[in-house]
Design an enzyme around this catalytic site. Structure first.
Site, PDB file in Angstrom:
ATOM      1  N   HIS A  75       1.308   2.200   8.248  1.00 58.77           N
ATOM      2  CA  HIS A  75       0.261   1.575   9.086  1.00 58.77           C
ATOM      3  C   HIS A  75       0.667   0.259   9.740  1.00 58.77           C
ATOM      4  O   HIS A  75       0.008  -0.207  10.643  1.00 58.77           O
ATOM      5  CB  HIS A  75      -1.008   1.361   8.249  1.00 58.77           C
ATOM      6  CG  HIS A  75      -0.769   0.498   7.054  1.00 58.77           C
ATOM      7  ND1 HIS A  75      -0.270   0.992   5.870  1.00 58.77           N
ATOM      8  CD2 HIS A  75      -0.911  -0.836   6.868  1.00 58.77           C
ATOM      9  CE1 HIS A  75      -0.146   0.008   4.998  1.00 58.77           C
ATOM     10  NE2 HIS A  75      -0.505  -1.110   5.574  1.00 58.77           N
ATOM     11  N   THR A  79       0.840  -1.206   0.000  1.00 56.14           N
ATOM     12  CA  THR A  79       0.000   0.000   0.000  1.00 56.14           C
ATOM     13  C   THR A  79       0.877   1.259   0.000  1.00 56.14           C
ATOM     14  O   THR A  79       0.558   2.254  -0.654  1.00 56.14           O
ATOM     15  CB  THR A  79      -0.913  -0.011   1.247  1.00 56.14           C
ATOM     16  OG1 THR A  79      -1.692  -1.206   1.190  1.00 56.14           O
ATOM     17  CG2 THR A  79      -1.824   1.195   1.304  1.00 56.14           C
ATOM     18  N   HIS A  83       1.940   2.017  -3.450  1.00 54.07           N
ATOM     19  CA  HIS A  83       0.886   2.704  -4.232  1.00 54.07           C
ATOM     20  C   HIS A  83       0.907   4.203  -3.915  1.00 54.07           C
ATOM     21  O   HIS A  83       0.764   5.043  -4.798  1.00 54.07           O
ATOM     22  CB  HIS A  83      -0.499   2.146  -3.895  1.00 54.07           C
ATOM     23  CG  HIS A  83      -0.730   0.767  -4.418  1.00 54.07           C
ATOM     24  ND1 HIS A  83      -0.963   0.508  -5.747  1.00 54.07           N
ATOM     25  CD2 HIS A  83      -0.765  -0.435  -3.804  1.00 54.07           C
ATOM     26  CE1 HIS A  83      -1.135  -0.791  -5.924  1.00 54.07           C
ATOM     27  NE2 HIS A  83      -1.013  -1.384  -4.765  1.00 54.07           N
ATOM     28  N   LEU A  86      -7.039 -11.952  -1.853  1.00 56.88           N
ATOM     29  CA  LEU A  86      -6.666 -10.732  -1.102  1.00 56.88           C
ATOM     30  C   LEU A  86      -6.169  -9.640  -2.055  1.00 56.88           C
ATOM     31  O   LEU A  86      -6.252  -8.455  -1.760  1.00 56.88           O
ATOM     32  CB  LEU A  86      -5.556 -11.058  -0.090  1.00 56.88           C
ATOM     33  CG  LEU A  86      -5.163  -9.885   0.804  1.00 56.88           C
ATOM     34  CD1 LEU A  86      -6.031  -9.859   2.063  1.00 56.88           C
ATOM     35  CD2 LEU A  86      -3.698  -9.900   1.183  1.00 56.88           C
ATOM     36  N   ARG A 134      12.282 -14.661  -3.757  1.00 59.40           N
ATOM     37  CA  ARG A 134      11.071 -15.034  -3.024  1.00 59.40           C
ATOM     38  C   ARG A 134      10.757 -16.521  -3.176  1.00 59.40           C
ATOM     39  O   ARG A 134      10.246 -17.146  -2.240  1.00 59.40           O
ATOM     40  CB  ARG A 134       9.912 -14.161  -3.502  1.00 59.40           C
ATOM     41  CG  ARG A 134      10.119 -12.715  -3.061  1.00 59.40           C
ATOM     42  CD  ARG A 134       9.140 -11.750  -3.647  1.00 59.40           C
ATOM     43  NE  ARG A 134       9.225 -10.452  -2.980  1.00 59.40           N
ATOM     44  CZ  ARG A 134       8.432  -9.427  -3.238  1.00 59.40           C
ATOM     45  NH1 ARG A 134       7.494  -9.537  -4.172  1.00 59.40           N
ATOM     46  NH2 ARG A 134       8.566  -8.294  -2.593  1.00 59.40           N
ATOM     47  N   CYS A 138     -22.145   0.347  13.542  1.00 63.78           N
ATOM     48  CA  CYS A 138     -22.966   0.172  12.329  1.00 63.78           C
ATOM     49  C   CYS A 138     -23.365  -1.310  12.204  1.00 63.78           C
ATOM     50  O   CYS A 138     -22.941  -2.156  12.985  1.00 63.78           O
ATOM     51  CB  CYS A 138     -22.202   0.649  11.093  1.00 63.78           C
ATOM     52  SG  CYS A 138     -20.792  -0.378  10.644  1.00 63.78           S
TER      53      CYS A 138
HETATM   54  N1  LIG Z   1      -7.275  -6.776   0.610  1.00 54.36           N
HETATM   55  C1  LIG Z   1      -6.429  -6.335   1.528  1.00 54.36           C
HETATM   56  O1  LIG Z   1      -6.799  -6.082   2.679  1.00 54.36           O
HETATM   57  C2  LIG Z   1      -4.994  -6.189   1.173  1.00 54.36           C
HETATM   58  C3  LIG Z   1      -4.064  -5.804   2.142  1.00 54.36           C
HETATM   59  C4  LIG Z   1      -2.712  -5.737   1.796  1.00 54.36           C
HETATM   60  C5  LIG Z   1      -2.317  -6.051   0.511  1.00 54.36           C
HETATM   61  N2  LIG Z   1      -3.252  -6.404  -0.431  1.00 54.36           N
HETATM   62  C6  LIG Z   1      -2.860  -6.837  -1.799  1.00 54.36           C
HETATM   63  O2  LIG Z   1      -2.346  -8.152  -1.666  1.00 54.36           O
HETATM   64  C7  LIG Z   1      -1.412  -8.418  -2.707  1.00 54.36           C
HETATM   65  C8  LIG Z   1      -0.130  -8.985  -2.121  1.00 54.36           C
HETATM   66  O3  LIG Z   1       0.655  -7.991  -1.527  1.00 54.36           O
HETATM   67  P1  LIG Z   1       2.224  -8.206  -1.319  1.00 54.36           P
HETATM   68  O4  LIG Z   1       2.765  -6.884  -0.862  1.00 54.36           O
HETATM   69  O5  LIG Z   1       2.493  -9.412  -0.515  1.00 54.36           O
HETATM   70  O6  LIG Z   1       2.670  -8.580  -2.789  1.00 54.36           O
HETATM   71  P2  LIG Z   1       3.666  -7.960  -3.902  1.00 54.36           P
HETATM   72  O7  LIG Z   1       2.858  -7.089  -4.758  1.00 54.36           O
HETATM   73  O8  LIG Z   1       4.921  -7.492  -3.239  1.00 54.36           O
HETATM   74  O9  LIG Z   1       4.061  -9.305  -4.652  1.00 54.36           O
HETATM   75  C9  LIG Z   1       3.308  -9.944  -5.641  1.00 54.36           C
HETATM   76  C10 LIG Z   1       4.113 -11.149  -6.116  1.00 54.36           C
HETATM   77  O10 LIG Z   1       3.353 -11.784  -7.128  1.00 54.36           O
HETATM   78  C11 LIG Z   1       4.234 -12.260  -8.115  1.00 54.36           C
HETATM   79  N3  LIG Z   1       3.523 -12.487  -9.376  1.00 54.36           N
HETATM   80  C12 LIG Z   1       3.349 -11.639 -10.433  1.00 54.36           C
HETATM   81  N4  LIG Z   1       2.644 -12.240 -11.413  1.00 54.36           N
HETATM   82  C13 LIG Z   1       2.354 -13.495 -10.971  1.00 54.36           C
HETATM   83  C14 LIG Z   1       1.663 -14.607 -11.521  1.00 54.36           C
HETATM   84  N5  LIG Z   1       1.096 -14.560 -12.752  1.00 54.36           N
HETATM   85  N6  LIG Z   1       1.563 -15.745 -10.777  1.00 54.36           N
HETATM   86  C15 LIG Z   1       2.109 -15.820  -9.541  1.00 54.36           C
HETATM   87  N7  LIG Z   1       2.798 -14.793  -8.981  1.00 54.36           N
HETATM   88  C16 LIG Z   1       2.915 -13.652  -9.676  1.00 54.36           C
HETATM   89  C17 LIG Z   1       5.320 -11.178  -8.187  1.00 54.36           C
HETATM   90  O11 LIG Z   1       6.514 -11.676  -8.752  1.00 54.36           O
HETATM   91  C18 LIG Z   1       5.486 -10.784  -6.709  1.00 54.36           C
HETATM   92  O12 LIG Z   1       6.493 -11.544  -6.061  1.00 54.36           O
HETATM   93  C19 LIG Z   1      -1.247  -7.101  -3.459  1.00 54.36           C
HETATM   94  O13 LIG Z   1      -2.083  -7.126  -4.613  1.00 54.36           O
HETATM   95  C20 LIG Z   1      -1.747  -6.061  -2.464  1.00 54.36           C
HETATM   96  O14 LIG Z   1      -2.208  -4.891  -3.116  1.00 54.36           O
HETATM   97  C21 LIG Z   1      -4.568  -6.493  -0.112  1.00 54.36           C
HETATM   98 ZN   LIG Z   2      -0.243  -3.105   4.931  1.00 51.43          ZN
HETATM   99 ZN   LIG Z   3     -18.922   0.363  11.916  1.00 52.86          ZN
END
Ligand SMILES: NC(=O)c1ccc[n+]([C@@H]2O[C@H](COP(=O)([O-])OP(=O)(O)OC[C@H]3O[C@@H](n4cnc5c(N)ncnc54)[C@H](O)[C@@H]3O)[C@@H](O)[C@H]2O)c1
Ligand SMILES: [Zn+2]
Ligand SMILES: [Zn+2]
Length: 350
Positions: free
Chosen positions: A71, A48, A51, A270, A209, A104
């Site tokens: 955070h 995040t 981003h 996720l 990784r 809520c």
């Molecule tokens: N929903 C939520 O609450 C929440 C919270 C935190 C992060 N996220 C999201 O979770 C995800 C993971 O975050 P992170 O920081 O651990 O990851 P990151 O973005 O650092 O790593 C993603 C990994 O995926 C690999 N990758 C790319 N294409 C691929 C494919 N086709 N197949 C398999 N692997 C592939 C990359 O090489 C990289 O190592 C991100 O998309 C992030 O935005 C969501």
């Molecule tokens: Zn985080």
């Molecule tokens: Zn609430």
């Protein structure tokens, strides 16, 4: 007791552009009613934060300029707002960054992580790339006894990993982890710790990784040179895994999860996708009776309870996953390293 200074150093997103951060002298915040003031021990760098650094559309929509971001954090309570009886000065805590109203319908039904009035600490409001921060006492979580404060900031991404895994079966189950960023790597380790029968770890081509995944207990590691769907099927008697977790943000990986999960199996997502209209092979979801679930944050507090159970039993190998520690003044260097991908988790010390 050490005295609290009037000012502190803090990283603020001051300009709406790539980078755009300044390390500035700022006021130490005062805890409001129900809040604690925390002296930051360390804050880790999250996807995040990348981003926000890049200032993509999501960041521009969500982060007010002038915000102190950060955070994934932990520290020591040094001040108490009115009415706080759950904490004492000197308590060691880590932050749950989803700030909920607790009032809520979503909060009432036990889904405070998706509170209708919810905000994220360090995204929508000031966070912890600073020497001090304030947070509602309920979000300042006491540590399990054997977790050192040095490592406590990783509970945010570890909790994301556990929340995603627990969207399906884990114990005695076959599990595939797609995307081996820090959260995917935590999921590999946590799946083994929770008794998965087989853990298949999949990245594109990040060798650092993929090697970490082996160290953290993956039974099979796959990458771009493998036929992912065929390989997952061949390791599961042609059926597919019980539980697929998507942490890559790649649409290809998302469709791989759907084609390589068994009939009636679980796909837990996720990831955040760059393109809001990501295609999915929908007929396979339907005819193969898949449970597809989006995952956000951590359940408050069942994910934390499960995580503390695993941490207390020393079942999570945090030290292998934390590949870099830097001083907070080196934040731009940390972001560069995180963007290169040649790392696990990066922690900044204050
Ligand atoms: N929903 C939520 O609450 C929440 C919270 C935190 C992060 N996220 C999201 O979770 C995800 C993971 O975050 P992170 O920081 O651990 O990851 P990151 O973005 O650092 O790593 C993603 C990994 O995926 C690999 N990758 C790319 N294409 C691929 C494919 N086709 N197949 C398999 N692997 C592939 C990359 O090489 C990289 O190592 C991100 O998309 C992030 O935005 C969501
Ligand atoms: Zn985080
Ligand atoms: Zn609430």
């Amino acid at each position: 007791m050490e005295s609290i200074p009037e000012t502190m150093m803090a990283w603020k997103k001051t300009r709406p552009e790539f980078g755009g951060f300044e390390l500035l002298e700022s006021q130490v915040p005062k805890p409001n009613q129900g809040e604690v003031l925390v002296k930051t021990h360390s804050t880790s760098i999250c996807g995040t934060d990348l981003h926000i650094w890049k200032w993509d559309d999501w960041a521009a929509e969500n982060v007010p300029t002038g915000t102190i971001t950060g955070h994934e954090t932990c520290g020591t309570v040094v001040g108490l707002g009115k009415g706080v009886s759950t904490h004492q000065i000197g308590d060691k805590i880590a932050v749950e960054c989803h700030l909920a109203c607790w009032n809520c319908d979503r909060c009432d039904e036990g889904n405070a992580h998706i509170c209708e009035e919810g905000e994220i600490f360090g995204v929508h409001s000031d966070g912890a790339f600073a020497q001090y921060f304030t947070i509602p006492a309920v979000n300042a979580r006491h540590l399990p006894e054997n977790l050192p404060l040095e490592l406590a900031s990783i509970q945010d991404p570890l909790g994301n990993a556990i929340h995603t895994l627990t969207g399906g079966p884990v114990k005695d189950a076959t599990v595939a982890i797609h995307g081996l960023g820090p959260i995917g790597l935590f999921a590999v380790n946590a799946a083994k710790a929770m008794g998965a029968k087989l853990v298949i770890a999949i990245d594109w081509d990040n060798q650092t990784r993929m090697n970490l995944a082996r160290e953290l207990g993956a039974d099979v590691v796959l990458g771009k040179d493998d036929d992912i769907i065929e390989s997952v099927l061949s390791h599961t008697n042609g059926k597919g895994v019980d539980n697929s977790c998507e942490f890559s943000g790649s649409p290809t990986a998302l469709s791989n999860t759907i084609y390589s999960t068994r009939m009636g199996g679980y796909v837990n997502i996720l990831s955040v996708y760059g393109n809001k209209l990501t295609e999915v092979p929908m007929n396979d979801v339907v005819f193969r009776y898949l449970h597809v679930k989006g995952i956000n944050g951590r359940k408050m507090w069942s994910t934390w309870d499960k995580m503390h159970e695993l941490l207390s039993a020393n079942k999570i190998d945090i030290n292998t996953l934390v590949t870099h520690r830097i001083n907070y003044q080196e934040y731009p260097k940390g972001v560069e390293l995180a963007m290169s991908g040649d790392c696990g988790k990066i922690i900044m010390d204050f």
